[in-house]
Write a protein that holds these residues in place. Structure first.
Motif, PDB file in Angstrom:
ATOM      1  N   GLU A 189      -9.870   5.613   8.789  1.00  0.00           N
ATOM      2  CA  GLU A 189     -10.454   4.272   8.821  1.00  0.00           C
ATOM      3  C   GLU A 189      -9.769   3.414   7.761  1.00  0.00           C
ATOM      4  O   GLU A 189      -9.739   3.772   6.587  1.00  0.00           O
ATOM      5  CB  GLU A 189     -11.955   4.330   8.545  1.00  0.00           C
ATOM      6  CG  GLU A 189     -12.634   2.969   8.579  1.00  0.00           C
ATOM      7  CD  GLU A 189     -14.106   3.039   8.228  1.00  0.00           C
ATOM      8  OE1 GLU A 189     -14.754   1.972   8.174  1.00  0.00           O
ATOM      9  OE2 GLU A 189     -14.613   4.163   7.997  1.00  0.00           O
ATOM     10  N   ILE A 190      -9.214   2.293   8.183  1.00  0.00           N
ATOM     11  CA  ILE A 190      -8.541   1.390   7.263  1.00  0.00           C
ATOM     12  C   ILE A 190      -9.574   0.387   6.746  1.00  0.00           C
ATOM     13  O   ILE A 190     -10.073  -0.453   7.493  1.00  0.00           O
ATOM     14  CB  ILE A 190      -7.369   0.657   7.940  1.00  0.00           C
ATOM     15  CG1 ILE A 190      -6.408   1.681   8.571  1.00  0.00           C
ATOM     16  CG2 ILE A 190      -6.637  -0.223   6.933  1.00  0.00           C
ATOM     17  CD1 ILE A 190      -5.860   2.703   7.606  1.00  0.00           C
ATOM     18  N   SER A 217      -0.527  -7.003  -3.370  1.00  0.00           N
ATOM     19  CA  SER A 217       0.462  -6.128  -2.753  1.00  0.00           C
ATOM     20  C   SER A 217       0.013  -5.763  -1.345  1.00  0.00           C
ATOM     21  O   SER A 217      -1.186  -5.721  -1.045  1.00  0.00           O
ATOM     22  CB  SER A 217       0.640  -4.848  -3.578  1.00  0.00           C
ATOM     23  OG  SER A 217       1.236  -5.129  -4.825  1.00  0.00           O
ATOM     24  N   LYS A 218       0.984  -5.498  -0.482  1.00  0.00           N
ATOM     25  CA  LYS A 218       0.706  -5.017   0.873  1.00  0.00           C
ATOM     26  C   LYS A 218       1.054  -3.521   0.907  1.00  0.00           C
ATOM     27  O   LYS A 218       2.128  -3.116   0.469  1.00  0.00           O
ATOM     28  CB  LYS A 218       1.549  -5.775   1.902  1.00  0.00           C
ATOM     29  CG  LYS A 218       1.428  -7.292   1.827  1.00  0.00           C
ATOM     30  CD  LYS A 218       0.068  -7.771   2.245  1.00  0.00           C
ATOM     31  CE  LYS A 218      -0.063  -9.289   2.123  1.00  0.00           C
ATOM     32  NZ  LYS A 218       0.914 -10.041   2.907  1.00  0.00           N
ATOM     33  N   PHE A 219       0.150  -2.714   1.426  1.00  0.00           N
ATOM     34  CA  PHE A 219       0.352  -1.271   1.492  1.00  0.00           C
ATOM     35  C   PHE A 219       0.552  -0.871   2.953  1.00  0.00           C
ATOM     36  O   PHE A 219      -0.262  -1.230   3.817  1.00  0.00           O
ATOM     37  CB  PHE A 219      -0.858  -0.538   0.907  1.00  0.00           C
ATOM     38  CG  PHE A 219      -1.075  -0.803  -0.559  1.00  0.00           C
ATOM     39  CD1 PHE A 219      -0.425  -0.043  -1.523  1.00  0.00           C
ATOM     40  CD2 PHE A 219      -1.909  -1.831  -0.978  1.00  0.00           C
ATOM     41  CE1 PHE A 219      -0.614  -0.285  -2.871  1.00  0.00           C
ATOM     42  CE2 PHE A 219      -2.107  -2.090  -2.333  1.00  0.00           C
ATOM     43  CZ  PHE A 219      -1.454  -1.311  -3.286  1.00  0.00           C
ATOM     44  N   VAL A 220       1.632  -0.136   3.210  1.00  0.00           N
ATOM     45  CA  VAL A 220       1.953   0.259   4.580  1.00  0.00           C
ATOM     46  C   VAL A 220       2.171   1.767   4.632  1.00  0.00           C
ATOM     47  O   VAL A 220       3.066   2.303   3.980  1.00  0.00           O
ATOM     48  CB  VAL A 220       3.212  -0.463   5.096  1.00  0.00           C
ATOM     49  CG1 VAL A 220       3.535  -0.010   6.519  1.00  0.00           C
ATOM     50  CG2 VAL A 220       3.022  -1.982   5.050  1.00  0.00           C
ATOM     51  N   PHE A 247      -1.813  -1.613   6.231  1.00  0.00           N
ATOM     52  CA  PHE A 247      -1.486  -1.406   7.644  1.00  0.00           C
ATOM     53  C   PHE A 247      -0.911  -0.005   7.781  1.00  0.00           C
ATOM     54  O   PHE A 247      -0.093   0.423   6.962  1.00  0.00           O
ATOM     55  CB  PHE A 247      -0.456  -2.436   8.110  1.00  0.00           C
ATOM     56  CG  PHE A 247       0.045  -2.198   9.511  1.00  0.00           C
ATOM     57  CD1 PHE A 247      -0.781  -2.386  10.605  1.00  0.00           C
ATOM     58  CD2 PHE A 247       1.359  -1.791   9.733  1.00  0.00           C
ATOM     59  CE1 PHE A 247      -0.326  -2.164  11.900  1.00  0.00           C
ATOM     60  CE2 PHE A 247       1.832  -1.577  11.026  1.00  0.00           C
ATOM     61  CZ  PHE A 247       0.986  -1.774  12.107  1.00  0.00           C
ATOM     62  N   CYS A 248      -1.331   0.728   8.795  1.00  0.00           N
ATOM     63  CA  CYS A 248      -0.874   2.101   8.954  1.00  0.00           C
ATOM     64  C   CYS A 248      -0.433   2.386  10.388  1.00  0.00           C
ATOM     65  O   CYS A 248      -0.929   1.783  11.342  1.00  0.00           O
ATOM     66  CB  CYS A 248      -1.983   3.086   8.565  1.00  0.00           C
ATOM     67  SG  CYS A 248      -2.354   3.073   6.792  1.00  0.00           S
ATOM     68  N   TYR A 282      -2.539  -6.946   9.021  1.00  0.00           N
ATOM     69  CA  TYR A 282      -3.012  -5.869   8.150  1.00  0.00           C
ATOM     70  C   TYR A 282      -4.487  -5.588   8.457  1.00  0.00           C
ATOM     71  O   TYR A 282      -5.130  -6.314   9.199  1.00  0.00           O
ATOM     72  CB  TYR A 282      -2.819  -6.246   6.681  1.00  0.00           C
ATOM     73  CG  TYR A 282      -1.365  -6.346   6.290  1.00  0.00           C
ATOM     74  CD1 TYR A 282      -0.671  -5.246   5.812  1.00  0.00           C
ATOM     75  CD2 TYR A 282      -0.668  -7.548   6.445  1.00  0.00           C
ATOM     76  CE1 TYR A 282       0.673  -5.324   5.484  1.00  0.00           C
ATOM     77  CE2 TYR A 282       0.679  -7.647   6.127  1.00  0.00           C
ATOM     78  CZ  TYR A 282       1.339  -6.525   5.645  1.00  0.00           C
ATOM     79  OH  TYR A 282       2.679  -6.611   5.339  1.00  0.00           O
ATOM     80  N   GLY A 283      -4.982  -4.509   7.878  1.00  0.00           N
ATOM     81  CA  GLY A 283      -6.376  -4.135   8.071  1.00  0.00           C
ATOM     82  C   GLY A 283      -6.608  -3.252   9.278  1.00  0.00           C
ATOM     83  O   GLY A 283      -7.745  -3.113   9.747  1.00  0.00           O
ATOM     84  N   SER A 284      -5.536  -2.617   9.785  1.00  0.00           N
ATOM     85  CA  SER A 284      -5.691  -1.798  10.983  1.00  0.00           C
ATOM     86  C   SER A 284      -4.714  -0.636  10.990  1.00  0.00           C
ATOM     87  O   SER A 284      -3.779  -0.572  10.185  1.00  0.00           O
ATOM     88  CB  SER A 284      -5.459  -2.649  12.243  1.00  0.00           C
ATOM     89  OG  SER A 284      -4.116  -3.121  12.272  1.00  0.00           O
TER      90      SER A 284
END
Length: 360
Positions: free
Chosen positions: A129-130, A117-120, A136-137, A293-295
């Motif tokens: 901190e991701i 899953s992708k979490f936003v 992705f935030c 993602y990751g940031s």
């Protein structure tokens, strides 16, 4: 040799699974495409601001992009946050949207279980901190749009005293307030800003009560609620007293124009945090294979993630010279010639000094 070949095939299989996402082929679908399934977890729809505007982005994605959407309303009980994350992740949703930093440690706790899953997250504190490669935030630069709101409010004020009402005190709301105060001071260095915290995001009656204190006792003649559903009471108080309100998050006038025109007509404009744009853009980019993602990223006026609602009503009721002034200030924020403080990283002593320095 056979062992090496088996390892290679296994690696390729895992790689293929990890790459599967929205829009990938699904042989079980007669159209040959896997429909992207998207869910947003929220306390409840119906706030006419924060979550409702994000929902507009979901609906637009459903119409324009053909995704399957769902909203998981869990109320205000924080004990329901973890089960909600588990439920939607177990259900196999491709993208899971959430609107609070409080969800992040919960998701991290289960990150090994939900790698597909992708979490936003939207409206996430900028110091976060991701740690997850599938998260992705977005941090909204709400201080920028409230700088404009404060400048506009002070220019429209006849008394020189304007009011701000937050839901509960926290860094995000204080970031709104800092921008509002700074914009007010730019427009009128001697202007005053009354500020209060309602203590609730849903209690409209309490919001109205506190708004009336600012109006009747402190002389505020234009109010700006940043309080989700509780802010509706503030707008009611403005309506009852023939004063302007500046809405928040969504173009709140648009939400009320058909159902409560009297409320809509009290809203001069709104300081928007474009949850609709953010949600829609992430889904569209995910379908195109370009979403990263990751940031965590900060989005403000430049990215059109925040801004004043310059609708026809605003243009009709705001004198042209004030519109020109607001446009000029917005241009200065965009080109960097005008700076605005932020509550993020500000000491409590400095924040209190700024807030108390403009107290009526």
């Amino acid at each position: 040799m056979k062992k090496a070949l088996a390892i290679l095939l296994a690696a390729l299989t895992v790689s293929s699974l990890l790459m599967t996402g929205c829009g990938e082929k699904d042989e079980g679908n007669k159209d040959g495409e896997k429909k992207c399934r998207v869910v947003m977890i929220c306390s409840a729809l119906g706030d006419k601001s924060y979550y409702d505007i994000a929902y507009e982005g979901l609906k637009k994605a459903e119409t324009d992009l053909g995704v399957e959407i769902k909203v998981a309303e869990i109320g205000t009980d924080k004990a329901k946050m973890e089960p909600a994350i588990q439920d939607v992740a177990d259900a196999g949703y491709d993208i899971i949207f959430f609107g609070s930093t409080e969800y992040i440690p919960i998701i991290e706790k289960h990150q090994d279980e939900y790698k597909e899953s992708k979490f936003v997250g939207f409206d996430i504190e900028p110091s976060t901190e991701i740690k997850m490669s599938n998260m992705f935030c977005i941090t909204y630069m709400q201080n920028q749009v409230d700088f404009l709101a404060g400048a506009l409010a002070q220019k429209m004020s006849k008394s020189g005293t304007i009011g701000f009402l937050g839901g509960t005190e926290g860094t995000i709301i204080n970031d709104f307030l800092i921008g509002f105060i700074e914009g007010s001071l730019l427009a009128n260095p001697k202007g005053k800003v009354a500020s209060s915290y309602i203590g609730s995001w849903t209690d409209a009656a309490k919001g109205k009560e506190m708004a009336l204190v600012q109006i009747k006792q402190l002389g505020a003649d234009l109010l700006h609620p940043c309080a989700m559903g509780a802010g509706l009471g503030v707008i009611e108080a403005c309506r009852d007293n023939g004063l302007w309100a500046i809405g928040v998050d969504a173009d709140q006038r648009e939400f009320f124009i058909d159902s409560k025109k009297d409320i809509a007509d009290a809203i001069l404009t709104s300081a928007m945090k474009r949850g609709d744009m953010v949600v829609y853009k992430v889904i569209k980019d995910e379908l195109a294979g370009t979403q990263t993602y990751g940031s965590l990223e900060k989005w403000g006026l430049k990215e059109e993630a925040v801004g004043l609602a310059k609708n026809d009503y605003y243009k009709e009721h705001t004198p042209q010279e004030i519109q020109d002034y607001v446009d000029k200030v917005e241009g200065q924020l965009l080109d960097g010639s005008q700076q605005v403080f932020t509550a993020y990283g500000m000491s409590q002593d400095d924040f209190v000094a700024i807030r108390e320095g403009v107290k009526p």
